[in-house]
Design a protein around this motif. Structure first.
Motif, PDB file in Angstrom:
ATOM      1  N   ASP A  16      39.186  81.789 -67.065  1.00  0.00           N
ATOM      2  CA  ASP A  16      40.185  81.018 -67.800  1.00  0.00           C
ATOM      3  C   ASP A  16      41.207  80.385 -66.863  1.00  0.00           C
ATOM      4  O   ASP A  16      41.621  79.240 -67.063  1.00  0.00           O
ATOM      5  CB  ASP A  16      40.886  81.896 -68.837  1.00  0.00           C
ATOM      6  N   LEU A  17      41.625  81.122 -65.840  1.00  0.00           N
ATOM      7  CA  LEU A  17      42.574  80.555 -64.875  1.00  0.00           C
ATOM      8  C   LEU A  17      41.943  79.414 -64.089  1.00  0.00           C
ATOM      9  O   LEU A  17      42.583  78.391 -63.832  1.00  0.00           O
ATOM     10  CB  LEU A  17      43.069  81.645 -63.926  1.00  0.00           C
ATOM     11  N   GLU A  82      37.939  81.597 -75.365  1.00  0.00           N
ATOM     12  CA  GLU A  82      38.486  80.689 -76.385  1.00  0.00           C
ATOM     13  C   GLU A  82      38.864  79.355 -75.768  1.00  0.00           C
ATOM     14  O   GLU A  82      38.664  78.305 -76.379  1.00  0.00           O
ATOM     15  CB  GLU A  82      39.697  81.328 -77.051  1.00  0.00           C
ATOM     16  N   ASP A  83      39.403  79.395 -74.551  1.00  0.00           N
ATOM     17  CA  ASP A  83      39.785  78.153 -73.876  1.00  0.00           C
ATOM     18  C   ASP A  83      38.564  77.281 -73.603  1.00  0.00           C
ATOM     19  O   ASP A  83      38.607  76.067 -73.783  1.00  0.00           O
ATOM     20  CB  ASP A  83      40.516  78.463 -72.565  1.00  0.00           C
ATOM     21  N   LEU A  84      37.473  77.915 -73.191  1.00  0.00           N
ATOM     22  CA  LEU A  84      36.242  77.155 -72.940  1.00  0.00           C
ATOM     23  C   LEU A  84      35.715  76.545 -74.230  1.00  0.00           C
ATOM     24  O   LEU A  84      35.261  75.399 -74.235  1.00  0.00           O
ATOM     25  CB  LEU A  84      35.174  78.048 -72.300  1.00  0.00           C
ATOM     26  N   ALA A  89      34.498  71.793 -77.259  1.00  0.00           N
ATOM     27  CA  ALA A  89      34.641  71.071 -78.531  1.00  0.00           C
ATOM     28  C   ALA A  89      35.351  69.740 -78.301  1.00  0.00           C
ATOM     29  O   ALA A  89      34.961  68.710 -78.866  1.00  0.00           O
ATOM     30  CB  ALA A  89      35.404  71.924 -79.535  1.00  0.00           C
ATOM     31  N   GLY A  90      36.373  69.746 -77.458  1.00  0.00           N
ATOM     32  CA  GLY A  90      37.083  68.505 -77.140  1.00  0.00           C
ATOM     33  C   GLY A  90      36.200  67.492 -76.442  1.00  0.00           C
ATOM     34  O   GLY A  90      36.236  66.300 -76.747  1.00  0.00           O
ATOM     35  N   GLU A 114      50.042  75.906 -71.884  1.00  0.00           N
ATOM     36  CA  GLU A 114      51.061  76.398 -72.819  1.00  0.00           C
ATOM     37  C   GLU A 114      50.613  77.701 -73.483  1.00  0.00           C
ATOM     38  O   GLU A 114      51.406  78.620 -73.667  1.00  0.00           O
ATOM     39  CB  GLU A 114      51.346  75.327 -73.874  1.00  0.00           C
ATOM     40  N   ARG A 115      49.347  77.776 -73.808  1.00  0.00           N
ATOM     41  CA  ARG A 115      48.809  78.985 -74.424  1.00  0.00           C
ATOM     42  C   ARG A 115      48.924  80.173 -73.466  1.00  0.00           C
ATOM     43  O   ARG A 115      49.287  81.272 -73.856  1.00  0.00           O
ATOM     44  CB  ARG A 115      47.350  78.731 -74.807  1.00  0.00           C
ATOM     45  N   MET A 116      48.610  79.944 -72.185  1.00  0.00           N
ATOM     46  CA  MET A 116      48.730  81.008 -71.181  1.00  0.00           C
ATOM     47  C   MET A 116      50.185  81.431 -70.997  1.00  0.00           C
ATOM     48  O   MET A 116      50.474  82.614 -70.819  1.00  0.00           O
ATOM     49  CB  MET A 116      48.145  80.555 -69.846  1.00  0.00           C
TER      50      MET A 116
END
Length: 190
Positions: A16-17, A82-84, A89-90, A114-116
């Protein structure tokens, strides 16, 4: 089993990072005129694992003739991030609608950053609650040990009686229940 689970969580966190940096790199690659697949390839060439490994498998599937959507779905199954999922999807929506992928990557990077930040803030705010849970959970055991050290006959008499055993079992049940409830309260998903 617990070690494997912990290593999986650490790998996912590292992924994720790295995804945040990868989005910026891919956005810059697209601005330089690369295709989306070449942008993925640039991340693979940087060689930062685990993201380079996963993107390499993703690209290999596409080279073997797997559709982009299916390869993206397979990537999402391998890496339960979730980030992936948000990023893929984007990308898919932008590809289908013909939108600007560089802007999409920039927005996705902002959302993930922002989520992190919010997750880090929540972790720091709930740290006190987690510590209190441990202290409250261990306090009766520590108190029982202290009483045993001071007056062993008192505790031994308690343990040898049937009422004492029932009370100890009830205390342990309430301890486990309280610990579980406190963990549920301080675990917040973003």
């Amino acid at each position: 089993k617990q070690v494997l689970k912990r290593l999986t969580v650490l790998r996912l966190r590292r992924f994720d990072l790295q995804l945040l940096d990868a989005l910026q790199s891919m956005s810059n690659a697209l601005r330089a005129g690369f295709s989306i697949l070449q942008a993925f390839e640039s991340i693979v060439q940087e060689g930062k694992n685990p993201i380079a490994q996963e993107f390499d498998l993703f690209l290999r599937e596409i080279r073997l003739g797997v559709k982009f959507e299916v390869a993206a779905d397979n990537l999402g199954k391998r890496v339960p991030s979730e980030d992936l999922q948000i990023v893929m999807a984007g990308i898919e929506v932008t590809r289908q609608t013909g939108g600007n992928l560089t802007e999409a990557f920039d927005r996705l990077a902002t959302v993930i950053r922002e989520r992190m930040r919010i997750q880090g803030r929540i972790q720091s705010l709930t740290a006190q609650g987690r510590l209190q849970g441990w202290i409250v959970g261990l306090m009766p055991l520590g108190l029982g040990l202290a009483i045993y050290m001071i007056q062993p006959d008192m505790i031994l008499g308690f343990v040898r009686s049937s009422a004492g055993i029932v009370l100890i079992a009830l205390m342990l049940l309430l301890e486990v229940t309280g610990f579980y409830i406190i963990r549920k309260i301080v675990t917040i998903d973003v």
